[in-house]
Write a protein that holds these residues in place. Structure first.
Motif, mmCIF file in Angstrom:
data_model
loop_
_atom_site.group_PDB
_atom_site.id
_atom_site.type_symbol
_atom_site.label_atom_id
_atom_site.label_comp_id
_atom_site.label_asym_id
_atom_site.label_seq_id
_atom_site.Cartn_x
_atom_site.Cartn_y
_atom_site.Cartn_z
ATOM 1 N N VAL A 176 0.851 -1.190 0.000
ATOM 2 C CA VAL A 176 0.000 0.000 0.000
ATOM 3 C C VAL A 176 0.883 1.234 0.000
ATOM 4 O O VAL A 176 1.881 1.298 0.726
ATOM 5 C CB VAL A 176 -0.934 0.015 1.236
ATOM 6 N N GLN A 177 0.505 2.214 -0.797
ATOM 7 C CA GLN A 177 1.252 3.468 -0.830
ATOM 8 C C GLN A 177 0.770 4.406 0.280
ATOM 9 O O GLN A 177 -0.359 4.286 0.755
ATOM 10 C CB GLN A 177 1.077 4.148 -2.191
ATOM 11 N N PRO A 178 1.612 5.341 0.715
ATOM 12 C CA PRO A 178 1.215 6.275 1.781
ATOM 13 C C PRO A 178 -0.052 7.048 1.418
ATOM 14 O O PRO A 178 -0.379 7.203 0.230
ATOM 15 C CB PRO A 178 2.430 7.204 1.900
ATOM 16 N N PRO A 179 -0.754 7.557 2.425
ATOM 17 C CA PRO A 179 -2.044 8.219 2.177
ATOM 18 C C PRO A 179 -1.900 9.676 1.745
ATOM 19 O O PRO A 179 -0.924 10.354 2.051
ATOM 20 C CB PRO A 179 -2.737 8.132 3.539
ATOM 21 N N PHE A 199 -9.383 20.230 8.477
ATOM 22 C CA PHE A 199 -9.924 19.251 9.415
ATOM 23 C C PHE A 199 -9.621 17.833 8.965
ATOM 24 O O PHE A 199 -10.101 16.876 9.562
ATOM 25 C CB PHE A 199 -11.444 19.414 9.547
ATOM 26 N N GLY A 200 -8.836 17.683 7.891
ATOM 27 C CA GLY A 200 -8.594 16.363 7.337
ATOM 28 C C GLY A 200 -9.776 15.906 6.508
ATOM 29 O O GLY A 200 -10.523 16.722 5.961
ATOM 30 N N GLY A 201 -9.967 14.599 6.419
ATOM 31 C CA GLY A 201 -11.090 14.090 5.637
ATOM 32 C C GLY A 201 -10.875 12.653 5.211
ATOM 33 O O GLY A 201 -10.422 11.817 5.988
ATOM 34 N N TRP A 202 -11.155 12.373 3.951
ATOM 35 C CA TRP A 202 -11.112 11.017 3.417
ATOM 36 C C TRP A 202 -9.799 10.815 2.665
ATOM 37 O O TRP A 202 -9.347 11.703 1.930
ATOM 38 C CB TRP A 202 -12.316 10.800 2.503
ATOM 39 N N ILE A 203 -9.168 9.670 2.831
ATOM 40 C CA ILE A 203 -7.834 9.439 2.261
ATOM 41 C C ILE A 203 -7.860 8.361 1.174
ATOM 42 O O ILE A 203 -8.758 7.518 1.122
ATOM 43 C CB ILE A 203 -6.818 9.058 3.358
ATOM 44 N N GLU A 204 -6.851 8.453 0.316
ATOM 45 C CA GLU A 204 -6.602 7.453 -0.716
ATOM 46 C C GLU A 204 -5.095 7.235 -0.778
ATOM 47 O O GLU A 204 -4.319 7.935 -0.126
ATOM 48 C CB GLU A 204 -7.125 7.940 -2.068
ATOM 49 N N GLN A 205 -4.667 6.251 -1.561
ATOM 50 C CA GLN A 205 -3.237 6.049 -1.777
ATOM 51 C C GLN A 205 -2.713 7.142 -2.710
ATOM 52 O O GLN A 205 -3.471 7.787 -3.435
ATOM 53 C CB GLN A 205 -2.980 4.664 -2.364
ATOM 54 N N THR A 206 -1.429 7.333 -2.707
ATOM 55 C CA THR A 206 -0.844 8.409 -3.508
ATOM 56 C C THR A 206 -1.044 8.206 -5.007
ATOM 57 O O THR A 206 -0.914 9.158 -5.777
ATOM 58 C CB THR A 206 0.660 8.553 -3.208
ATOM 59 N N ASP A 207 -1.365 6.988 -5.449
ATOM 60 C CA ASP A 207 -1.660 6.766 -6.866
ATOM 61 C C ASP A 207 -3.146 6.868 -7.154
ATOM 62 O O ASP A 207 -3.593 6.606 -8.278
ATOM 63 C CB ASP A 207 -1.121 5.405 -7.314
ATOM 64 N N GLN A 252 -8.741 15.403 15.090
ATOM 65 C CA GLN A 252 -8.563 15.929 13.742
ATOM 66 C C GLN A 252 -7.087 16.332 13.553
ATOM 67 O O GLN A 252 -6.413 16.609 14.547
ATOM 68 C CB GLN A 252 -9.502 17.118 13.492
ATOM 69 N N PRO A 253 -6.551 16.368 12.335
ATOM 70 C CA PRO A 253 -7.226 16.150 11.050
ATOM 71 C C PRO A 253 -7.554 14.674 10.812
ATOM 72 O O PRO A 253 -6.716 13.797 11.040
ATOM 73 C CB PRO A 253 -6.204 16.662 10.030
ATOM 74 N N TYR A 254 -8.794 14.446 10.352
ATOM 75 C CA TYR A 254 -9.296 13.097 10.156
ATOM 76 C C TYR A 254 -8.633 12.434 8.959
ATOM 77 O O TYR A 254 -8.138 13.101 8.044
ATOM 78 C CB TYR A 254 -10.814 13.124 9.993
ATOM 79 N N SER A 255 -8.644 11.099 8.984
ATOM 80 C CA SER A 255 -8.048 10.317 7.887
ATOM 81 C C SER A 255 -8.872 9.051 7.724
ATOM 82 O O SER A 255 -8.511 7.993 8.214
ATOM 83 C CB SER A 255 -6.584 9.977 8.201
ATOM 84 N N ILE A 256 -9.987 9.181 7.038
ATOM 85 C CA ILE A 256 -10.947 8.086 6.932
ATOM 86 C C ILE A 256 -10.616 7.238 5.708
ATOM 87 O O ILE A 256 -10.603 7.746 4.578
ATOM 88 C CB ILE A 256 -12.376 8.630 6.845
ATOM 89 N N PRO A 257 -10.332 5.965 5.895
ATOM 90 C CA PRO A 257 -9.957 5.099 4.775
ATOM 91 C C PRO A 257 -11.174 4.579 4.021
ATOM 92 O O PRO A 257 -12.328 4.922 4.337
ATOM 93 C CB PRO A 257 -9.213 3.956 5.480
ATOM 94 N N SER A 258 -10.933 3.744 3.058
ATOM 95 C CA SER A 258 -12.019 3.131 2.282
ATOM 96 C C SER A 258 -12.766 2.116 3.151
ATOM 97 O O SER A 258 -12.250 1.629 4.154
ATOM 98 C CB SER A 258 -11.450 2.442 1.049
ATOM 99 N N GLY A 259 -13.978 1.816 2.737
ATOM 100 C CA GLY A 259 -14.773 0.832 3.453
ATOM 101 C C GLY A 259 -15.805 1.433 4.386
ATOM 102 O O GLY A 259 -16.595 0.711 5.002
ATOM 103 N N PHE A 260 -15.802 2.767 4.510
ATOM 104 C CA PHE A 260 -16.744 3.424 5.402
ATOM 105 C C PHE A 260 -17.730 4.314 4.632
ATOM 106 O O PHE A 260 -18.396 5.156 5.235
ATOM 107 C CB PHE A 260 -15.996 4.268 6.440
#
Length: 538
Positions: A176-179, A199-207, A252-260
């Motif tokens: 997995v690549q960094p967020p 406030f952060g939010g929703w994250i993905e991989q760098t690609d 915060q800052p939030y970092s919500i991954p996939s699946g939610f």
């Protein structure tokens, strides 16, 4: 090394060679493994059963700790700031400093000193193997001295995601690549257009690929704790372990991954804007207290959709933590460690979660930022225990409780109580808890007390910097300052008298007492012979 015995207790020393750090231990008490889990900054919306959102959030793993143990439903921290709150929790005493290091004035103390005694020192002296993962924020020097060179304790307000070597290695193993942020929430400047705080939010991989929840930093910390426990059991199988896991989330800052994604829609649909936020927006005003007005500008929550998303993100981030806690709980159960392990879950402080148009916490006296969850699952052989306790408790109780689990008598300097005794139906030792503010976004020193009057629980705060005073009905969902309202005016003489008793009888609170008696002179006895300087040369 034992010195002598007294009433069944053995007298020991933290430093036997120098005969320093005397304490007493009951040698007949078996020493259970202990797991201590904290989260950073959680809103009571997530665990006060009277709050509507507590019926929406899903935290089965955290709930399991509560269900098999005891929930202490009225627990408070001594400070709404990370560093001071943790210092109090670890020492069992009111904090020695009132600010986090990132914003402290030059000359301010911001860390525990290496010769400060924390409860983990006693566990170490009694043969526990100590392990730690995550945030410490009380100074790494102290943690290294106590936990050892291999400690994973970072001393900053936010997690070292990009510069944590072990986390990057963890991501590599998962391929997995960094967020990075896929969708980010931001506050606005006072023009209500220019982006300001994130406030952060929703994250993905760098690609751009989805970021799996098992790769989240909180999941990594849980995995690291599991590996540390495995190491402890291999290193010295005959010794008990103490594993401390301090999450950064749901700060915060939030970092919500996939699946939610589905959970986001479900939670969002259940959210209504806080009444205090709606009122401020409708009237286009700042709060009347200068410190609240300052924080309102700082967070810039002028967009209603952003506030709703902030609240949703907070709950989602707690569910991410619950997923991580579940990995640790599953490991303990799979290894047969769960039943006879003491597990404690708590937090350093609370979160405003959109109330008054504010996020996070601050140096003011809203009860939501002083409230913390506290669940204690004792070892199986100590059952039965009471499931829910409404007695007012403190973060200061955590240290003596964990020591008691290991048979260690509460050291004389600690101010809290052994809650295992309370959970078994015993009385809690009396304690005067003073809540303090200090330096954060703004500078606002003050003190507060909790008291019961007229059949209600009240939170009464005095801001020494301005003289502004705050009074809240603790059980209200929306906290409205009643000090200057009719109910507060009626209670004011008694409130001031009770606060005066606290501030005037302990040298630690002398700084607050100096100005409190002036701001409230008309309600206090006319001591014509009193020296208002408080000190007089001989």
């Amino acid at each position: 090394m034992s010195v002598f015995q007294d009433s069944g207790f053995e007298h020991q020393f933290l430093d036997s060679r120098l005969r320093q750090g005397s304490y007493r231990v009951d040698p007949t008490v078996s020493k259970p493994n202990i797991v201590f889990i904290t989260v950073d900054m959680i809103s009571p919306d997530c665990y006060f059963t009277s709050r509507p959102l507590a019926q929406v959030i899903q935290t089965p793993n955290i709930d399991a700790i509560s269900a098999e143990g005891t929930s202490f439903c009225r627990t408070y921290t001594t400070s709404p700031l990370c560093g001071p709150a943790r210092a109090a929790m670890f020492t069992g005493m009111h904090p020695p400093y009132l600010t986090n290091g990132e914003r402290a004035l030059c000359g301010s103390q911001v860390d525990l000193q290496v010769d400060d005694v924390i409860f983990q020192d006693y566990l170490k002296a009694e043969g526990y193997i100590l392990k730690h993962a995550g945030k410490c924020h009380v100074g790494v020097d102290k943690f290294i001295r106590t936990f050892g060179e291999n400690v994973h304790a970072w001393d900053r307000w936010g997690p070292p995601v990009v510069d944590d070597d072990r986390y990057l290695d963890y991501l590599d193993h998962l391929n997995v690549q960094p967020p990075r942020y896929r969708r980010e929430l931001v506050g606005l400047r006072t023009d209500k257009q220019t982006p300001a705080n994130s406030f952060g939010g929703w994250i993905e991989q760098t690609d751009g690929a989805d970021f799996p929840k098992e790769a989240h930093y909180s999941a990594f910390l849980a995995d690291l704790t599991i590996r540390q426990i495995k190491a402890a059991r291999r290193q010295e199988p005959g010794r008990p372990f103490f594993a401390q896991l301090d999450f950064f989330d749901p700060h915060q800052p939030y970092s919500i991954p996939s699946g939610f994604e589905k959970r986001y829609e479900e939670i969002k649909s259940a959210i209504t804007l806080p009444a205090s936020y709606t009122e401020l927006q409708a009237n286009n005003i700042l709060p009347d207290n200068p410190i609240y007005a300052l924080y309102r500008k700082y967070w810039g929550m002028y967009d209603e959709d952003t506030v709703i998303d902030y609240i949703a993100a907070h709950l989602l981030q707690v569910e991410v933590v619950d997923y991580a806690v579940g990995r640790l709980v599953d490991y303990l159960k799979s290894e047969g460690l769960w039943d006879d392990c003491v597990v404690v879950f708590s937090a350093d402080h609370g979160d405003m979660n959109g109330r008054l148009g504010m996020a996070d916490k601050g140096v003011y006296f809203q009860p939501d930022i002083f409230a913390i969850p506290l669940y204690i699952k004792a070892a199986k052989h100590t059952m039965p225990v009471m499931k829910k306790i409404e007695t007012v408790c403190s973060a200061l109780d955590i240290a003596p409780t964990l020591l008691a689990a290991a048979g260690i008598e509460k050291p004389a300097h600690m101010e809290g109580s052994n809650l295992l005794k309370v959970a078994s139906g015993g009385e809690k030792e009396p304690m005067v808890q003073v809540f303090q503010t200090g330096m954060h976004v703004g500078m606002n020193f003050g003190a507060a007390i909790r008291l019961e009057m007229s059949g209600k629980e009240w939170f009464y705060g005095y801001n020494a910097s301005t003289g502004y005073q705050e009074l809240y009905d603790v059980d209200a969902d929306e906290q409205v300052n009643l000090f200057y309202e009719a109910v507060g005016l009626a209670m004011r003489p008694e409130l001031i008298r009770k606060m005066a008793e606290v501030l005037s009888t302990d040298v630690r609170w002398r700084g607050y007492w100096a100005s409190f008696r002036l701001h409230n002179m008309e309600y206090l006895p006319d001591d014509t012979g009193a020296d208002m300087q408080m000190l007089k040369p001989a």
